[in-house]
Design a protein around this motif. Structure first.
Motif, short mmCIF file in Angstrom:
data_model
loop_
_atom_site.label_atom_id
_atom_site.label_comp_id
_atom_site.label_asym_id
_atom_site.label_seq_id
_atom_site.Cartn_x
_atom_site.Cartn_y
_atom_site.Cartn_z
N GLU A 23 44.48 -7.91 2.43
CA GLU A 23 44.07 -9.17 1.79
C GLU A 23 42.79 -9.66 2.45
O GLU A 23 42.51 -9.34 3.60
CB GLU A 23 45.17 -10.22 1.92
CG GLU A 23 46.33 -9.97 1.01
CD GLU A 23 47.30 -11.13 0.96
OE1 GLU A 23 47.20 -12.07 1.78
OE2 GLU A 23 48.18 -11.11 0.09
N CYS A 65 39.08 -17.96 -3.74
CA CYS A 65 40.42 -17.91 -4.32
C CYS A 65 40.39 -18.63 -5.68
O CYS A 65 39.39 -19.27 -6.03
CB CYS A 65 41.44 -18.56 -3.39
SG CYS A 65 41.23 -20.34 -3.17
N CYS A 106 37.97 -21.99 1.51
CA CYS A 106 39.12 -22.62 2.19
C CYS A 106 39.76 -21.72 3.24
O CYS A 106 40.65 -22.15 3.96
CB CYS A 106 40.16 -23.06 1.17
SG CYS A 106 41.01 -21.69 0.35
N ALA A 116 40.15 -13.24 2.97
CA ALA A 116 40.18 -14.70 3.00
C ALA A 116 39.13 -15.29 2.07
O ALA A 116 38.03 -14.75 1.94
CB ALA A 116 39.94 -15.21 4.43
N CYS A 117 39.48 -16.38 1.44
CA CYS A 117 38.55 -17.14 0.61
C CYS A 117 37.42 -17.64 1.50
O CYS A 117 37.66 -18.12 2.61
CB CYS A 117 39.30 -18.31 -0.03
SG CYS A 117 38.25 -19.48 -0.89
N VAL A 150 41.87 -19.28 3.06
CA VAL A 150 43.24 -18.86 2.80
C VAL A 150 43.21 -17.40 2.35
O VAL A 150 42.37 -17.00 1.55
CB VAL A 150 43.89 -19.75 1.70
CG1 VAL A 150 45.22 -19.20 1.26
CG2 VAL A 150 44.02 -21.17 2.19
N SER A 151 44.14 -16.58 2.90
CA SER A 151 44.24 -15.18 2.48
C SER A 151 44.73 -15.10 1.04
O SER A 151 45.61 -15.85 0.65
CB SER A 151 45.21 -14.42 3.37
OG SER A 151 44.58 -14.04 4.55
N ALA A 152 44.15 -14.18 0.29
CA ALA A 152 44.53 -14.03 -1.12
C ALA A 152 44.46 -12.57 -1.51
O ALA A 152 43.65 -11.81 -0.98
CB ALA A 152 43.61 -14.86 -2.00
N CYS A 194 39.69 -22.56 -5.50
CA CYS A 194 38.29 -22.89 -5.19
C CYS A 194 37.36 -22.48 -6.33
O CYS A 194 36.39 -23.18 -6.63
CB CYS A 194 37.87 -22.23 -3.89
SG CYS A 194 38.72 -22.89 -2.44
#
Length: 64
Positions: free
Chosen positions: A10, A38, A16, A12-13, A18-20, A41
């Motif tokens: 994965e 992500c 933000c 990260a965005c 966050v892992s996606a 966002c």
């Protein structure tokens, strides 16, 4: 030929952090560099920027 995994780690965005497993390649203006965002966002940028550009989708699991 051996079989290889089509799954990646994965990411990260870039907004933000966050892992996606799915990220969207976008930029807010033609003069800005591309960013991977992500879905949350990406939707925010899309609704607030009149010069929003979509450049593709990155997925953790690639199609065969």
């Amino acid at each position: 030929m051996g079989s290889s995994s089509r799954e990646r780690n994965e990411r990260a965005c870039e907004c933000c952090f966050v892992s996606a497993s799915t990220l969207f390649r976008v930029r807010s203006d033609a003069n800005q560099p591309w960013k991977f965002l992500c879905q949350a966002c990406q939707q925010t940028l899309k609704s607030t920027s009149s010069t929003y550009l979509y450049g593709g989708t990155w997925k953790k699991k690639k199609r065969n």
